[in-house]
Write a protein that holds these residues in place. Structure first.
Motif, PDB file in Angstrom:
ATOM      1  N   ASN A  96      16.234  -6.678 -11.029  1.00 50.11           N
ATOM      2  CA  ASN A  96      16.241  -6.397  -9.587  1.00 50.11           C
ATOM      3  C   ASN A  96      14.860  -6.020  -9.058  1.00 50.11           C
ATOM      4  OD1 ASN A  96      19.047  -6.812  -9.198  1.00 50.11           O
ATOM      5  ND2 ASN A  96      19.402  -4.854 -10.216  1.00 50.11           N
ATOM      6  N   ASP A  97      13.881  -5.898  -9.937  1.00 50.04           N
ATOM      7  CA  ASP A  97      12.498  -5.545  -9.600  1.00 50.04           C
ATOM      8  C   ASP A  97      12.406  -4.370  -8.623  1.00 50.04           C
ATOM      9  OD1 ASP A  97       9.771  -5.514  -9.666  1.00 50.04           O
ATOM     10  OD2 ASP A  97       9.513  -7.214  -8.317  1.00 50.04           O
ATOM     11  N   ASN A  98      12.821  -3.213  -9.098  1.00 51.82           N
ATOM     12  CA  ASN A  98      12.753  -1.998  -8.298  1.00 51.82           C
ATOM     13  C   ASN A  98      11.505  -1.181  -8.625  1.00 51.82           C
ATOM     14  OD1 ASN A  98      13.497  -1.103 -10.863  1.00 51.82           O
ATOM     15  ND2 ASN A  98      14.829   0.510 -10.057  1.00 51.82           N
ATOM     16  N   PHE A  99      10.448  -1.818  -9.089  1.00 50.69           N
ATOM     17  CA  PHE A  99       9.243  -1.131  -9.544  1.00 50.69           C
ATOM     18  C   PHE A  99       8.668  -0.199  -8.474  1.00 50.69           C
ATOM     19  CE2 PHE A  99       4.769  -0.499 -10.248  1.00 50.69           C
ATOM     20  CZ  PHE A  99       4.679  -0.288 -11.603  1.00 50.69           C
ATOM     21  N   PHE A 144       2.010   4.666 -14.201  1.00 50.47           N
ATOM     22  CA  PHE A 144       2.341   3.235 -14.214  1.00 50.47           C
ATOM     23  C   PHE A 144       2.975   2.822 -15.536  1.00 50.47           C
ATOM     24  CE2 PHE A 144      -0.785   2.804 -10.666  1.00 50.47           C
ATOM     25  CZ  PHE A 144       0.143   2.372  -9.728  1.00 50.47           C
ATOM     26  N   GLU A 145       2.491   3.359 -16.636  1.00 53.07           N
ATOM     27  CA  GLU A 145       3.092   3.049 -17.932  1.00 53.07           C
ATOM     28  C   GLU A 145       4.548   3.496 -17.977  1.00 53.07           C
ATOM     29  OE1 GLU A 145       0.508   4.933 -20.770  1.00 53.07           O
ATOM     30  OE2 GLU A 145      -1.050   3.398 -20.526  1.00 53.07           O
ATOM     31  N   GLU A 146       4.833   4.699 -17.471  1.00 52.23           N
ATOM     32  CA  GLU A 146       6.207   5.206 -17.440  1.00 52.23           C
ATOM     33  C   GLU A 146       7.097   4.315 -16.573  1.00 52.23           C
ATOM     34  OE1 GLU A 146       6.991   9.381 -16.677  1.00 52.23           O
ATOM     35  OE2 GLU A 146       5.005   9.875 -17.484  1.00 52.23           O
ATOM     36  N   THR A 147       6.590   3.936 -15.415  1.00 53.02           N
ATOM     37  CA  THR A 147       7.371   3.100 -14.506  1.00 53.02           C
ATOM     38  C   THR A 147       7.611   1.720 -15.105  1.00 53.02           C
ATOM     39  OG1 THR A 147       6.374   4.295 -12.650  1.00 53.02           O
ATOM     40  CG2 THR A 147       7.548   2.264 -12.130  1.00 53.02           C
ATOM     41  N   ARG A 171       0.845  -1.196   0.000  1.00 54.21           N
ATOM     42  CA  ARG A 171       0.000   0.000   0.000  1.00 54.21           C
ATOM     43  C   ARG A 171       0.874   1.237   0.000  1.00 54.21           C
ATOM     44  NH1 ARG A 171      -5.354  -1.503   3.265  1.00 54.21           N
ATOM     45  NH2 ARG A 171      -6.036  -3.042   1.740  1.00 54.21           N
ATOM     46  N   LEU A 172       0.436   2.201  -0.808  1.00 57.88           N
ATOM     47  CA  LEU A 172       1.146   3.464  -0.934  1.00 57.88           C
ATOM     48  C   LEU A 172       0.218   4.603  -0.572  1.00 57.88           C
ATOM     49  CD1 LEU A 172       2.799   2.867  -4.435  1.00 57.88           C
ATOM     50  CD2 LEU A 172       3.748   2.329  -2.196  1.00 57.88           C
ATOM     51  N   ILE A 173       0.801   5.693  -0.115  1.00 52.98           N
ATOM     52  CA  ILE A 173       0.034   6.893   0.177  1.00 52.98           C
ATOM     53  C   ILE A 173       0.654   8.045  -0.599  1.00 52.98           C
ATOM     54  CG2 ILE A 173       1.378   7.445   2.253  1.00 52.98           C
ATOM     55  CD1 ILE A 173      -1.347   8.430   3.472  1.00 52.98           C
ATOM     56  N   GLY A 174      -0.209   8.895  -1.142  1.00 47.67           N
ATOM     57  CA  GLY A 174       0.268  10.032  -1.924  1.00 47.67           C
ATOM     58  C   GLY A 174      -0.852  11.006  -2.218  1.00 47.67           C
ATOM     59  N   LYS A 175      -0.504  12.006  -2.963  1.00 43.75           N
ATOM     60  CA  LYS A 175      -1.455  13.049  -3.352  1.00 43.75           C
ATOM     61  C   LYS A 175      -2.514  12.460  -4.285  1.00 43.75           C
ATOM     62  CE  LYS A 175      -1.561  17.438  -5.783  1.00 43.75           C
ATOM     63  NZ  LYS A 175      -0.798  18.386  -6.578  1.00 43.75           N
ATOM     64  N   CYS A 195       7.621   5.189  -6.450  1.00 43.01           N
ATOM     65  CA  CYS A 195       7.557   6.120  -5.316  1.00 43.01           C
ATOM     66  C   CYS A 195       8.481   7.320  -5.526  1.00 43.01           C
ATOM     67  CB  CYS A 195       7.920   5.406  -4.016  1.00 43.01           C
ATOM     68  SG  CYS A 195       6.671   4.245  -3.441  1.00 43.01           S
ATOM     69  N   ARG A 196       9.685   7.060  -5.969  1.00 43.69           N
ATOM     70  CA  ARG A 196      10.662   8.127  -6.163  1.00 43.69           C
ATOM     71  C   ARG A 196      10.252   9.074  -7.296  1.00 43.69           C
ATOM     72  NH1 ARG A 196      14.848   5.068  -6.488  1.00 43.69           N
ATOM     73  NH2 ARG A 196      15.090   5.040  -8.744  1.00 43.69           N
ATOM     74  N   MET A 197       9.753   8.519  -8.380  1.00 44.24           N
ATOM     75  CA  MET A 197       9.387   9.345  -9.541  1.00 44.24           C
ATOM     76  C   MET A 197       8.141  10.206  -9.294  1.00 44.24           C
ATOM     77  SD  MET A 197      10.073   6.728 -12.735  1.00 44.24           S
ATOM     78  CE  MET A 197       9.178   7.726 -13.897  1.00 44.24           C
ATOM     79  N   PHE A 198       7.176   9.663  -8.535  1.00 44.48           N
ATOM     80  CA  PHE A 198       5.882  10.328  -8.446  1.00 44.48           C
ATOM     81  C   PHE A 198       5.462  10.677  -7.020  1.00 44.48           C
ATOM     82  CE2 PHE A 198       5.855   7.667 -12.288  1.00 44.48           C
ATOM     83  CZ  PHE A 198       5.828   8.692 -13.225  1.00 44.48           C
ATOM     84  N   ASN A 199       6.424  10.731  -6.093  1.00 41.85           N
ATOM     85  CA  ASN A 199       6.207  11.199  -4.722  1.00 41.85           C
ATOM     86  C   ASN A 199       5.172  10.400  -3.940  1.00 41.85           C
ATOM     87  OD1 ASN A 199       8.126  13.347  -4.905  1.00 41.85           O
ATOM     88  ND2 ASN A 199       6.639  14.433  -6.154  1.00 41.85           N
ATOM     89  N   TRP A 200       5.249   9.067  -4.013  1.00 42.96           N
ATOM     90  CA  TRP A 200       4.418   8.186  -3.205  1.00 42.96           C
ATOM     91  C   TRP A 200       5.293   7.620  -2.097  1.00 42.96           C
ATOM     92  CZ3 TRP A 200      -0.778   7.200  -3.927  1.00 42.96           C
ATOM     93  CH2 TRP A 200      -1.339   7.722  -5.085  1.00 42.96           C
TER      94      TRP A 200
END
Length: 77
Positions: free
Chosen positions: A39-42, A28-31, A13-17, A47-52
């Motif tokens: 290494n499955d860093n999805f 999600f498409e970009e990621t 679970r993630l939390i974000g704007k 989270c890093r790209m979109f502030n989650w």
């Protein structure tokens, strides 16, 4: 906004704007295009790209992204 990532390894679970579902789909498409499959860093990349942030909340997610099928949907409770 709470978002859940489903995968065969575990659900996260993630939390974000709060964002529109079309924006989420694009994120999600970009990621999917950029993450390291070996290494499955999805989750970390998303989270890093979109502030989650990863959270351990029991709140129900507004959207669920199934990593196996690459589908984003709004769950029915």
């Amino acid at each position: 906004m709470i978002l859940e990532l489903e995968s065969y390894k575990r659900d996260t679970r993630l939390i974000g704007k709060a964002v529109d579902i079309l924006v989420l789909k694009r994120q999600f498409e970009e990621t999917e295009a950029l993450y390291d499959r070996e290494n499955d860093n999805f989750t970390e990349l998303f989270c890093r790209m979109f502030n989650w942030s990863i959270t351990d909340t029991d709140e129900q997610p507004q959207y669920v992204y199934d990593r196996d099928t690459k589908q984003l949907y709004k769950p029915k409770y």
